[in-house]
Design a protein around this motif. Structure first.
Motif, mmCIF file in Angstrom:
data_model
loop_
_atom_site.group_PDB
_atom_site.id
_atom_site.type_symbol
_atom_site.label_atom_id
_atom_site.label_comp_id
_atom_site.label_asym_id
_atom_site.label_seq_id
_atom_site.Cartn_x
_atom_site.Cartn_y
_atom_site.Cartn_z
ATOM 1 N N GLY A 199 15.961 -6.622 -1.441
ATOM 2 C CA GLY A 199 16.184 -6.971 -0.042
ATOM 3 C C GLY A 199 14.882 -6.990 0.727
ATOM 4 N N ALA A 200 14.987 -7.074 2.049
ATOM 5 C CA ALA A 200 13.801 -7.125 2.900
ATOM 6 C C ALA A 200 13.055 -5.795 2.863
ATOM 7 C CB ALA A 200 14.196 -7.463 4.335
ATOM 8 N N VAL A 201 11.738 -5.882 2.766
ATOM 9 C CA VAL A 201 10.895 -4.679 2.762
ATOM 10 C C VAL A 201 10.446 -4.433 4.198
ATOM 11 C CG1 VAL A 201 8.866 -3.574 1.724
ATOM 12 C CG2 VAL A 201 10.218 -5.203 0.403
ATOM 13 N N ASN A 202 11.382 -3.917 4.994
ATOM 14 C CA ASN A 202 11.167 -3.732 6.424
ATOM 15 C C ASN A 202 11.447 -2.293 6.831
ATOM 16 O OD1 ASN A 202 10.563 -6.442 6.784
ATOM 17 N ND2 ASN A 202 12.633 -7.001 7.411
ATOM 18 N N ASN A 203 11.110 -1.977 8.066
ATOM 19 C CA ASN A 203 11.453 -0.675 8.623
ATOM 20 C C ASN A 203 12.964 -0.479 8.617
ATOM 21 O OD1 ASN A 203 8.973 0.644 9.425
ATOM 22 N ND2 ASN A 203 8.721 -0.980 10.948
ATOM 23 N N GLY A 204 13.378 0.779 8.527
ATOM 24 C CA GLY A 204 14.785 1.098 8.616
ATOM 25 C C GLY A 204 15.513 1.137 7.294
ATOM 26 N N ARG A 205 14.818 0.789 6.171
ATOM 27 C CA ARG A 205 15.481 0.721 4.863
ATOM 28 C C ARG A 205 15.241 1.975 4.013
ATOM 29 N NH1 ARG A 205 16.983 -4.783 4.275
ATOM 30 N NH2 ARG A 205 16.738 -5.735 6.326
ATOM 31 N N ALA A 206 14.630 3.008 4.589
ATOM 32 C CA ALA A 206 14.336 4.267 3.874
ATOM 33 C C ALA A 206 13.460 4.049 2.651
ATOM 34 C CB ALA A 206 15.638 4.972 3.480
ATOM 35 N N LEU A 207 12.611 3.036 2.699
ATOM 36 C CA LEU A 207 11.789 2.707 1.529
ATOM 37 C C LEU A 207 10.618 3.665 1.355
ATOM 38 C CD1 LEU A 207 11.877 -1.183 1.807
ATOM 39 C CD2 LEU A 207 12.975 0.241 0.077
ATOM 40 N N ARG A 208 10.060 4.142 2.441
ATOM 41 C CA ARG A 208 8.973 5.127 2.320
ATOM 42 C C ARG A 208 9.500 6.384 1.638
ATOM 43 N NH1 ARG A 208 8.847 3.078 7.525
ATOM 44 N NH2 ARG A 208 7.013 1.846 8.107
ATOM 45 N N GLU A 209 10.664 6.823 2.078
ATOM 46 C CA GLU A 209 11.273 8.025 1.500
ATOM 47 C C GLU A 209 11.653 7.804 0.034
ATOM 48 O OE1 GLU A 209 11.831 8.119 5.917
ATOM 49 O OE2 GLU A 209 12.086 6.610 4.333
ATOM 50 N N LEU A 210 12.117 6.603 -0.279
ATOM 51 C CA LEU A 210 12.504 6.294 -1.650
ATOM 52 C C LEU A 210 11.291 6.342 -2.582
ATOM 53 C CD1 LEU A 210 14.642 5.371 -3.695
ATOM 54 C CD2 LEU A 210 14.201 3.004 -2.958
ATOM 55 N N VAL A 211 10.183 5.760 -2.146
ATOM 56 C CA VAL A 211 8.957 5.799 -2.950
ATOM 57 C C VAL A 211 8.494 7.239 -3.134
ATOM 58 C CG1 VAL A 211 6.496 5.210 -2.963
ATOM 59 C CG2 VAL A 211 8.204 3.458 -2.414
ATOM 60 N N GLN A 212 8.511 8.016 -2.064
ATOM 61 C CA GLN A 212 8.087 9.415 -2.149
ATOM 62 C C GLN A 212 8.992 10.222 -3.078
ATOM 63 O OE1 GLN A 212 8.144 10.426 2.002
ATOM 64 N NE2 GLN A 212 6.152 9.502 2.422
ATOM 65 N N ALA A 213 10.270 9.846 -3.131
ATOM 66 C CA ALA A 213 11.211 10.550 -4.008
ATOM 67 C C ALA A 213 10.834 10.402 -5.474
ATOM 68 C CB ALA A 213 12.630 10.018 -3.781
ATOM 69 N N MET A 214 10.126 9.334 -5.817
ATOM 70 C CA MET A 214 9.757 9.113 -7.215
ATOM 71 C C MET A 214 8.803 10.193 -7.732
ATOM 72 S SD MET A 214 11.576 6.621 -8.179
ATOM 73 C CE MET A 214 10.852 6.405 -9.811
ATOM 74 N N ASN A 215 8.166 10.934 -6.830
ATOM 75 C CA ASN A 215 7.328 12.067 -7.244
ATOM 76 C C ASN A 215 8.150 13.167 -7.917
ATOM 77 O OD1 ASN A 215 4.474 11.557 -6.243
ATOM 78 N ND2 ASN A 215 5.616 11.235 -4.340
ATOM 79 N N PHE A 216 9.453 13.183 -7.638
ATOM 80 C CA PHE A 216 10.322 14.254 -8.131
ATOM 81 C C PHE A 216 11.316 13.760 -9.189
ATOM 82 C CE2 PHE A 216 9.347 14.797 -3.585
ATOM 83 C CZ PHE A 216 8.523 15.908 -3.664
#
Length: 368
Positions: A199-216
């Motif tokens: 989908g669109a790589v825009n604000n509001g899609r929790a994508l920053r948090e999703l990428v950070q989750a990959m650390n765990f």
């Protein structure tokens, strides 16, 4: 019985035709109702080539974004339609309705408003009060001019009904029942467990948090299919993770299905940034259902209702990176549950398809 094509329908959008599958499904449905379809869209830098057979009119706006873009584009839409013969004007989202509505005042054409989202509360403008006020004013003036309203879920239809006493058809963005799906096993088909956002790589899609989750999350890869306003920011954020995060950029809609069919878990997480997100029913839910792809979503009403109705995933109540990682790790460690969700999704495909959804619009157009 084949319907002879005598009338013309003009679909006006700011979307990129190569990546917006709903527009092409809509055009095919309009053709079934007896219309010859054409598109009007903007000239966008780095746009993917359009491979369809419909005629396309490109309007140059100089500006690619900002208030000036929307002003110029809607003025260009107005003058294009004013001197262009068409029987049916289809405005895709509020950002084209001003130009289409102005033209409606001077022409006998019918006006369809296809609202894919509740635009005044989209994340991009929800925190900009004066811009939001302008769009609400546009909505207030032009929605009463609409002959047929379409939207994607009941809560958004209810907003339009309560505010403007205008009934909207609910037409969900489901794939065609005739679309070929590459069947895949949901277990042990890849070395790494594959998590997919499309989908669109825009604000509001929790994508920053999703990428950070990959650390765990171990032994898994996140694939982000799409492009948008925060693409470069997200790319920098994911660089330290190396191959754990793959960002494809823009992908034509006819190629996206191969990513969906070969993933293990789809993502439908959103941030609470207004009613547009809160009542969203993302396209990827339908694409994932048809591909047999289990989903992890946010527990907003329409997303949770859809996932629970067809029993092909689960939801979480917050998008902190560690909470996302906890939920995904739990799913990875429960392959029997994942397989059950996969089978449930495949079984549900026959109940969710574009042919059934669009029949409501086709029926109305054939009788008018």
């Amino acid at each position: 019985m084949k319907v002879s094509i005598k009338r013309k329908a003009t679909i006006l959008t700011t979307s990129e035709l190569a990546t917006d599958h709903r527009l092409h499904k809509l055009s095919k449905s309009l053709e079934q109702a007896g219309y010859q379809c054409e598109f009007v869209c903007r000239i966008k830098s780095n746009h993917l080539p359009f491979k369809g057979t419909n005629k396309v009119h490109y309007l140059n706006t100089i500006w690619q974004s900002s208030a000036l873009f929307y002003l110029i584009y809607n003025l260009r839409i107005f003058f294009f339609l004013l001197f262009h013969k068409t029987n049916l004007i289809i405005s895709i989202d509020l950002d084209t309705l001003v130009g289409c509505g102005l033209a409606k005042l001077f022409k006998q054409s019918k006006l369809i408003f296809d609202s894919h989202e509740y635009f005044p509360e989209s994340p991009e403008i929800n925190k900009k009060p004066w811009i939001k006020a302008i769009w609400k004013l546009a909505e207030k003036f032009f929605i009463p001019l609409v002959d047929i309203g379409i939207t994607v879920c009941q809560p958004i239809a209810d907003i339009y009904k309560n505010k403007y006493n205008k009934d909207f058809l609910i037409i969900r963005n489901a794939p065609s029942a005739k679309r070929e799906i590459k069947e895949t096993s949901i277990t042990s088909k890849q070395r790494l467990f594959t998590i997919l956002y499309q989908g669109a790589v825009n604000n509001g899609r929790a994508l920053r948090e999703l990428v950070q989750a990959m650390n765990f999350i171990e032994e898994a890869q996140l694939i982000i299919v799409g492009s948008g306003d925060i693409f470069e920011e997200l790319k920098k954020l994911s660089d330290p993770l190396g191959d754990k995060v793959l960002m494809t950029g823009k992908v034509p809609f006819d190629k996206v299905a191969s990513y969906t069919a070969n993933a293990d878990l789809g993502i439908a997480l959103l941030e609470d940034m207004g009613l547009n997100n809160y009542y969203a029913l993302p396209n990827r839910l339908f694409d994932s259902l048809h591909a047999g792809l289990p989903m992890l979503g946010i527990n907003f009403p329409e997303i949770e209702k859809f996932i629970n109705e067809y029993k092909f995933g689960t939801t979480i109540d917050n998008i902190e990176p560690q909470n996302i990682a906890k939920a995904i790790n739990k799913i990875i460690n429960n392959p029997s549950q994942l397989k059950e969700w996969h089978e449930n999704a495949l079984s549900a495909r026959k109940y969710v398809n574009w042919e059934d959804e669009s029949h409501k619009l086709i029926s109305i157009l054939k009788t008018n």
